[in-house]
Design a protein around this motif. Structure first.
Motif, PDB file in Angstrom:
ATOM      1  N   ARG A 161       0.015   4.406   0.136  1.00 49.04           N
ATOM      2  CA  ARG A 161      -0.521   5.579   0.820  1.00 49.04           C
ATOM      3  C   ARG A 161       0.153   5.767   2.179  1.00 49.04           C
ATOM      4  O   ARG A 161       0.917   4.913   2.628  1.00 49.04           O
TER       5      ARG A 161
ATOM      6  N   ASP B 237      -9.369   3.509  -6.835  1.00 51.20           N
ATOM      7  CA  ASP B 237      -9.713   2.911  -5.542  1.00 51.20           C
ATOM      8  C   ASP B 237     -10.901   1.957  -5.636  1.00 51.20           C
ATOM      9  O   ASP B 237     -11.609   1.727  -4.655  1.00 51.20           O
TER      10      ASP B 237
ATOM     11  N   CYS C  27       2.063  -1.433   4.425  1.00 48.65           N
ATOM     12  CA  CYS C  27       2.181  -0.008   4.095  1.00 48.65           C
ATOM     13  C   CYS C  27       3.640   0.342   3.799  1.00 48.65           C
ATOM     14  O   CYS C  27       4.539   0.019   4.577  1.00 48.65           O
TER      15      CYS C  27
ATOM     16  N   ASP D 265       0.856  -1.180   0.000  1.00 45.66           N
ATOM     17  CA  ASP D 265       0.000   0.000   0.000  1.00 45.66           C
ATOM     18  C   ASP D 265       0.896   1.235   0.000  1.00 45.66           C
ATOM     19  O   ASP D 265       1.693   1.440   0.918  1.00 45.66           O
TER      20      ASP D 265
ATOM     21  N   GLN E 124       0.195   7.764  -5.316  1.00 47.63           N
ATOM     22  CA  GLN E 124       1.489   7.393  -4.730  1.00 47.63           C
ATOM     23  C   GLN E 124       2.017   6.073  -5.279  1.00 47.63           C
ATOM     24  O   GLN E 124       3.227   5.836  -5.314  1.00 47.63           O
TER      25      GLN E 124
ATOM     26  N   GLY F 101      -2.985   2.304  -4.338  1.00 53.31           N
ATOM     27  CA  GLY F 101      -3.007   3.590  -3.650  1.00 53.31           C
ATOM     28  C   GLY F 101      -2.485   4.694  -4.547  1.00 53.31           C
ATOM     29  O   GLY F 101      -1.562   5.416  -4.186  1.00 53.31           O
TER      30      GLY F 101
ATOM     31  N   GLU G  53      -4.118   6.588   6.102  1.00 56.38           N
ATOM     32  CA  GLU G  53      -5.078   6.033   5.136  1.00 56.38           C
ATOM     33  C   GLU G  53      -5.080   4.510   5.190  1.00 56.38           C
ATOM     34  O   GLU G  53      -6.138   3.871   5.115  1.00 56.38           O
ATOM     35  N   TYR G  54      -3.894   3.945   5.296  1.00 57.96           N
ATOM     36  CA  TYR G  54      -3.771   2.487   5.392  1.00 57.96           C
ATOM     37  C   TYR G  54      -4.528   1.957   6.609  1.00 57.96           C
ATOM     38  O   TYR G  54      -5.170   0.904   6.547  1.00 57.96           O
TER      39      TYR G  54
ATOM     40  N   SER H 140       4.994   3.874   2.467  1.00 58.33           N
ATOM     41  CA  SER H 140       4.619   5.209   2.005  1.00 58.33           C
ATOM     42  C   SER H 140       5.743   5.900   1.240  1.00 58.33           C
ATOM     43  O   SER H 140       6.908   5.502   1.293  1.00 58.33           O
TER      44      SER H 140
END
Length: 341
Positions: free
Chosen positions: A251, A328, A267, A249, A307, A304, A255-256, A269
């Motif tokens: 993001r 999404d 995640c 992910d 990003q 995501g 958000e995750y 980022s």
């Protein structure tokens, strides 16, 4: 009478203890002396026999001894000639990206290839890298997703065919560069690279910015779409059934934490893979990040957007088999996990 006898016995014990202590001290000094002079019976210095009674002096002697031995190994020196220094230990070669062909540093803009500015027409005309052509990345989308036919048409209009090397650059303010890299990868274009840091990094490195549009001759562009580089609703179930699969992910963690694609997603980022928003982190950093989260043979789904375009690029740069989810829509699937009540 009894008190005198006890006192006499106590005095004898004290004398015996004092004598024993003296013998121990003498013996200890003797041992130290033997250690200090071990190997020096001939009067020569012993470099492997520390003198614990004068360690600093012994270390100084050892340094002088080693210099003398080095001079002897290098042969007799002429008067006034310095001794040869010891051979330098070679430095460890710096790590490099697994796919260095996918990244162009601002200092390497003289390499052969078509330079493609993916900013807006107004930004391009206000100042672009000399010789660059222009395709605005947002003009290639419908409802925020890539429309391949628009990209194919735009490439042909800019005189670019599928055999040419393309060096992409955008602005550090948006995802245009990484998006275009993914779009060309999906289209099947083999020879592509992304300018690290975008136009801002090029300016900082002294690149000349021109306001004159590049002269081009339109051509025909033929794509070879790679469907495995885009995960669509119809293919998600089959992808999730794979044993060697990782889901990342792109993001931020907030958000995750609210919603994610499956409990097994991880995640990662944008700030973990880029410095100051636009300069990608060194290969050693990326290697550590990805090795802790993926295996070499994994297929890696990244999601995501926007990003995810940055994460897709960094994974490809480090040799990973990455694919991407646009948008999404995954939030409406049975595999979505939500923590919002």
């Amino acid at each position: 009478m009894g008190g005198s006898v006890s006192l006499s016995i106590s005095l004898e014990k004290v004398k015996a203890a004092a004598l024993l202590f003296s013998l121990v001290c003498v013996l200890s000094l003797g041992i130290l002396a033997m250690i200090a002079t071990a190997g020096t019976e001939t009067g020569e210095f012993c470099p492997t026999c520390p003198d614990w009674t004068n360690l600093d002096g012994w270390l100084a002697q050892r340094d002088a001894y080693e210099r003398d031995q080095m001079n002897q190994q290098n042969g007799p020196q002429e008067s006034g000639q310095a001794a040869m220094p010891p051979a330098a230990v070679p430095e460890k070669a710096p790590e490099s990206y697994v796919r260095p062909d996918l990244i162009t540093m601002p200092e390497g803009l003289d390499e052969k290839g078509i330079i493609l500015d993916v900013r807006s027409k107004d930004e391009y005309l206000a100042g672009h890298i000399s010789g660059a052509r222009n395709i605005y990345w947002k003009d290639l989308q419908k409802n925020g997703d890539l429309e391949p036919s628009l990209l194919e048409k735009a490439l042909g209009e800019e005189g670019i065919d599928e055999s040419q090397r393309i060096i992409i650059y955008g602005s550090s303010d948006d995802e245009g560069g990484p998006f275009f890299f993914w779009a060309l990868s999906y289209l099947g274009h083999e020879n592509i690279s992304l300018l690290d840091g975008g136009v801002e990094a090029a300016q900082e490195s002294g690149a000349f910015l021109s306001t004159n549009p590049a002269a081009v001759e339109p051509t025909n562009y033929s794509d070879s779409i790679r469907p495995w580089m885009l995960v669509e609703p119809a293919s998600l179930k089959g992808m999730l059934a794979r044993s060697s699969l990782r889901i990342l992910d792109a993001r931020d963690f907030s958000e995750y934490g609210q919603s994610r694609l499956g409990n097994g997603s991880i995640c990662l980022s944008h700030d973990k893979i880029y410095n100051d928003g636009s300069r990608i982190k060194p290969p050693g950093t990326l290697k550590n990040l990805f090795e802790r989260r993926t295996n070499p043979d994994d297929t890696v789904i990244v999601y995501g957007t926007p990003q995810a375009y940055y994460l897709f690029y960094s994974l490809r740069l480090m040799g990973s088999n990455a694919t991407l989810i646009q948008g999404d829509w995954w939030k409406e699937t049975e595999w979505a996990v939500s923590n919002i009540s």
